[in-house]
Design an enzyme around this catalytic site. Sequence first.
Site, PDB file in Angstrom:
ATOM      1  N   THR A  14      42.794  42.028  35.009  1.00  0.00           N
ATOM      2  CA  THR A  14      43.257  42.098  36.400  1.00  0.00           C
ATOM      3  C   THR A  14      44.695  42.583  36.465  1.00  0.00           C
ATOM      4  O   THR A  14      45.107  43.227  37.431  1.00  0.00           O
ATOM      5  CB  THR A  14      43.114  40.706  37.053  1.00  0.00           C
ATOM      6  OG1 THR A  14      41.718  40.408  37.150  1.00  0.00           O
ATOM      7  CG2 THR A  14      43.712  40.652  38.439  1.00  0.00           C
ATOM      8  N   SER A  62      37.954  41.619  30.792  1.00  0.00           N
ATOM      9  CA  SER A  62      37.818  40.829  29.552  1.00  0.00           C
ATOM     10  C   SER A  62      36.521  40.042  29.459  1.00  0.00           C
ATOM     11  O   SER A  62      36.208  39.505  28.396  1.00  0.00           O
ATOM     12  CB  SER A  62      39.024  39.913  29.340  1.00  0.00           C
ATOM     13  OG  SER A  62      38.933  38.743  30.109  1.00  0.00           O
ATOM     14  N   THR A  95      42.259  37.428  32.191  1.00  0.00           N
ATOM     15  CA  THR A  95      42.360  35.967  32.046  1.00  0.00           C
ATOM     16  C   THR A  95      41.056  35.346  31.521  1.00  0.00           C
ATOM     17  O   THR A  95      41.089  34.267  30.931  1.00  0.00           O
ATOM     18  CB  THR A  95      42.689  35.305  33.397  1.00  0.00           C
ATOM     19  OG1 THR A  95      41.676  35.640  34.354  1.00  0.00           O
ATOM     20  CG2 THR A  95      44.047  35.716  33.915  1.00  0.00           C
ATOM     21  N   ASP A  96      39.917  36.029  31.751  1.00  0.00           N
ATOM     22  CA  ASP A  96      38.637  35.337  31.560  1.00  0.00           C
ATOM     23  C   ASP A  96      38.317  34.958  30.113  1.00  0.00           C
ATOM     24  O   ASP A  96      37.691  33.914  29.876  1.00  0.00           O
ATOM     25  CB  ASP A  96      37.494  36.174  32.158  1.00  0.00           C
ATOM     26  CG  ASP A  96      37.515  36.131  33.686  1.00  0.00           C
ATOM     27  OD1 ASP A  96      38.205  35.261  34.252  1.00  0.00           O
ATOM     28  OD2 ASP A  96      36.848  36.975  34.319  1.00  0.00           O
TER      29      ASP A  96
HETATM   30  C1  SIN Z   1      39.435  39.901  33.285  1.00  0.00           C
HETATM   31  O1  SIN Z   1      39.367  38.851  32.649  1.00  0.00           O
HETATM   32  O2  SIN Z   1      39.580  41.009  32.739  1.00  0.00           O
HETATM   33  C2  SIN Z   1      39.306  39.903  34.779  1.00  0.00           C
HETATM   34  C3  SIN Z   1      39.832  38.671  35.403  1.00  0.00           C
HETATM   35  C4  SIN Z   1      41.319  38.488  35.216  1.00  0.00           C
HETATM   36  O3  SIN Z   1      42.013  39.159  34.472  1.00  0.00           O
HETATM   37  O4  SIN Z   1      41.831  37.568  35.917  1.00  0.00           O
END
Ligand code: SIN
Length: 319
Positions: A14, A62, A95-96
């Site tokens: 993100t 991710s 984050t995932d």
């Molecule tokens: C991801 O994990 O690539 C999408 C969600 C995020 O980064 O918050």
Amino acid sequence: MKSKKIVILGTGGTIAGTAADAGDSLGYTAAQVGIEQLVAALPALAATGCELLSEQVAQIDSKDMDVAIWHALARRVAHWLAQDEVQGVVITHGTDTLEETAFFLQAVLDPAKPVVLTCAMRPATALAPDGPQNVLDAVAVASQAGARGVAAVCAGVIHGAMDVQKVHTYRLDAFSSGDAGPLGYVEAGRLRLLRNWPSAPVLNGVLAIKNIAFDAIHRPWPRVEIVMNHAGADGRAVRALAADGVQGLVVAGTGNGTLHHALEAALLQAQTQGVRVVRATRCLEGRVLPHAGDVFADSQGLSPVKARVALMLALMDPA
Ligand code: SIN
């Protein structure tokens, strides 16, 4: 004169996401903006006094992370850390699955220099994106004298690779280190440390794995799946996985790793057939406390997703 060289590796997420509408914090596409562009859009980085290099290692959401990208990332991190003039590495990541990548890198590299993963909960095009401050904070951590090991920085909080876990779907401060607590905080560019820098996990069968993942690059990784205890867990999923050749199973038990008797019976049968079984807990905090007579190894404090990484690495360990 610039003194410290920091390398920023981009993997997507993100933090590199874009939305058609700046006010839309849900309908965006992750992994659109290149790392060079993200860094160039952050003039405050120049004031850190660090010389910055950037490199795109991947460009993914991710949720799609896989072992091929982990290999590529571990190799690039190892390459840069081996350069004397490089003080540390920052990795921008979704984050995932950030916690899995952080644990993987800590386990296979145990770096003597800092490797700092950072991220964002809002896309780069948001009205008030959180990514830029997170990158600045991550660079502050990576350039700190004495810093070592793999850490994650989000919303001003520094987490160690062993403990970090995404715990919120939307909040900017989306990560927690559970009862271990964070390593510290970044406040106006300065670090306030609460704990020691992370070092490699001391886990049964997972030590001395340095280079195993590198050497194994041309072979498929062992297949390890996660199953969960829940009301009515009947063990059918375990029997299907064992019949399909799974090599390891991590079970996310209830409470202190407790298992429905039918699921336990299926896991015992799979273990007898040679499947390695590790018991973790689906609780967000605490760990499975072992006691005499346990029939399954416990995850030694690792969450189910990290226990899965540890078990894959352990299954690769020829020792
Ligand atoms: C991801 O994990 O690539 C999408 C969600 C995020 O980064 O918050």
